[in-house]
Design a protein around this motif. Sequence first.
Motif, PDB file in Angstrom:
ATOM      1  N   ALA A  54     -13.001  88.507  18.685  1.00 14.98           N
ATOM      2  CA  ALA A  54     -12.142  89.663  18.414  1.00 14.98           C
ATOM      3  C   ALA A  54     -10.679  89.231  18.322  1.00 14.98           C
ATOM      4  CB  ALA A  54     -12.315  90.722  19.511  1.00 14.98           C
ATOM      5  N   ARG A  55     -10.255  88.346  19.241  1.00 12.24           N
ATOM      6  CA  ARG A  55      -8.887  87.833  19.213  1.00 12.24           C
ATOM      7  C   ARG A  55      -8.614  87.099  17.909  1.00 12.24           C
ATOM      8  NH1 ARG A  55      -8.199  82.658  22.315  1.00 12.24           N
ATOM      9  NH2 ARG A  55      -9.162  82.003  20.371  1.00 12.24           N
ATOM     10  N   ASP A  56      -9.541  86.225  17.519  1.00 15.71           N
ATOM     11  CA  ASP A  56      -9.371  85.460  16.289  1.00 15.71           C
ATOM     12  C   ASP A  56      -9.306  86.373  15.059  1.00 15.71           C
ATOM     13  OD1 ASP A  56      -9.349  83.179  17.834  1.00 15.71           O
ATOM     14  OD2 ASP A  56     -11.421  82.615  17.357  1.00 15.71           O
ATOM     15  N   ALA A  57     -10.099  87.437  15.071  1.00 14.44           N
ATOM     16  CA  ALA A  57     -10.075  88.392  13.956  1.00 14.44           C
ATOM     17  C   ALA A  57      -8.728  89.098  13.892  1.00 14.44           C
ATOM     18  CB  ALA A  57     -11.198  89.408  14.107  1.00 14.44           C
ATOM     19  N   LEU A  58      -8.190  89.478  15.043  1.00 13.44           N
ATOM     20  CA  LEU A  58      -6.871  90.134  15.072  1.00 13.44           C
ATOM     21  C   LEU A  58      -5.776  89.187  14.604  1.00 13.44           C
ATOM     22  CD1 LEU A  58      -7.062  92.160  18.404  1.00 13.44           C
ATOM     23  CD2 LEU A  58      -6.885  93.091  16.091  1.00 13.44           C
ATOM     24  N   LEU A  59      -5.838  87.938  15.043  1.00 13.13           N
ATOM     25  CA  LEU A  59      -4.840  86.960  14.612  1.00 13.13           C
ATOM     26  C   LEU A  59      -4.905  86.751  13.106  1.00 13.13           C
ATOM     27  CD1 LEU A  59      -5.059  84.294  17.468  1.00 13.13           C
ATOM     28  CD2 LEU A  59      -3.183  85.883  17.018  1.00 13.13           C
ATOM     29  N   ALA A  60      -6.106  86.669  12.570  1.00 12.86           N
ATOM     30  CA  ALA A  60      -6.268  86.493  11.127  1.00 12.86           C
ATOM     31  C   ALA A  60      -5.719  87.705  10.375  1.00 12.86           C
ATOM     32  CB  ALA A  60      -7.731  86.274  10.788  1.00 12.86           C
ATOM     33  N   LYS A  61      -5.983  88.881  10.915  1.00 18.72           N
ATOM     34  CA  LYS A  61      -5.504  90.122  10.288  1.00 18.72           C
ATOM     35  C   LYS A  61      -3.979  90.165  10.271  1.00 18.72           C
ATOM     36  CE  LYS A  61      -6.224  95.110  10.663  1.00 18.72           C
ATOM     37  NZ  LYS A  61      -6.873  96.164  11.457  1.00 18.72           N
ATOM     38  N   ALA A  69       1.333  83.479  18.037  1.00 16.67           N
ATOM     39  CA  ALA A  69       1.045  84.630  18.900  1.00 16.67           C
ATOM     40  C   ALA A  69       1.552  84.372  20.315  1.00 16.67           C
ATOM     41  CB  ALA A  69      -0.450  84.926  18.906  1.00 16.67           C
ATOM     42  N   ARG A  70       1.332  83.157  20.808  1.00 13.64           N
ATOM     43  CA  ARG A  70       1.825  82.813  22.155  1.00 13.64           C
ATOM     44  C   ARG A  70       3.340  82.868  22.208  1.00 13.64           C
ATOM     45  NH1 ARG A  70      -2.496  78.557  22.592  1.00 13.64           N
ATOM     46  NH2 ARG A  70      -3.993  79.467  24.023  1.00 13.64           N
ATOM     47  N   GLN A  71       3.984  82.339  21.172  1.00 22.98           N
ATOM     48  CA  GLN A  71       5.444  82.341  21.131  1.00 22.98           C
ATOM     49  C   GLN A  71       5.971  83.773  21.096  1.00 22.98           C
ATOM     50  OE1 GLN A  71       7.135  80.182  17.863  1.00 22.98           O
ATOM     51  NE2 GLN A  71       9.233  80.482  18.549  1.00 22.98           N
ATOM     52  N   LEU A  72       5.357  84.619  20.300  1.00 18.03           N
ATOM     53  CA  LEU A  72       5.756  86.021  20.220  1.00 18.03           C
ATOM     54  C   LEU A  72       5.593  86.713  21.572  1.00 18.03           C
ATOM     55  CD1 LEU A  72       6.706  88.203  18.207  1.00 18.03           C
ATOM     56  CD2 LEU A  72       4.306  88.705  17.774  1.00 18.03           C
ATOM     57  N   THR A  73       4.495  86.435  22.241  1.00 19.09           N
ATOM     58  CA  THR A  73       4.247  87.011  23.564  1.00 19.09           C
ATOM     59  C   THR A  73       5.286  86.515  24.566  1.00 19.09           C
ATOM     60  OG1 THR A  73       1.887  87.152  23.102  1.00 19.09           O
ATOM     61  CG2 THR A  73       2.534  87.235  25.404  1.00 19.09           C
ATOM     62  N   ASP A  74       5.582  85.230  24.542  1.00 20.35           N
ATOM     63  CA  ASP A  74       6.582  84.671  25.453  1.00 20.35           C
ATOM     64  C   ASP A  74       7.955  85.300  25.219  1.00 20.35           C
ATOM     65  OD1 ASP A  74       4.662  83.054  26.590  1.00 20.35           O
ATOM     66  OD2 ASP A  74       5.265  81.239  25.484  1.00 20.35           O
ATOM     67  N   GLU A  75       8.334  85.476  23.957  1.00 26.65           N
ATOM     68  CA  GLU A  75       9.617  86.108  23.639  1.00 26.65           C
ATOM     69  C   GLU A  75       9.652  87.549  24.155  1.00 26.65           C
ATOM     70  OE1 GLU A  75      10.196  85.787  19.419  1.00 26.65           O
ATOM     71  OE2 GLU A  75      10.308  83.607  19.490  1.00 26.65           O
TER      72      GLU A  75
END
Length: 118
Positions: A54-61, A69-75
């Motif tokens: 599910a995570r991979d599908a969301l990232l692809a979308k 995604a990690r960098q965005l979350t950290d920011e």
Amino acid sequence: MDGDNETRAKTAEKAGAVLDEALVFDDSPEKEQRAELAATIATLKGDLEAQTKARDALLAKCSLTMEQARQLTDEHIDRLHRYNDIKDAGQMLFGKLAELKGKTVKDIYNEYSVNIED
């Protein structure tokens, strides 16, 4: 999501078959406890696999790599920390101002048109 549930069920079924085979020859008192733990592990592995898909599908979308995604979350987390630090400082200032004026903090919030919930 049906595919995820199907994957989870297949994983649990495979683990159950291996477990059944191993437990046939087990006469120890911990047999039932080990069986429950093995079933829980199989379920958790299936859940992890489904969540990873599910995570991979969301990232692809979103057209993001895992690193992006990690960098965005950290920011985002850094911004939340800064916001909370600023909010804490403002609350301390309102507290000191209320103390100096002999008023309640709620009165100071109202005086400056700040919502107490903010």
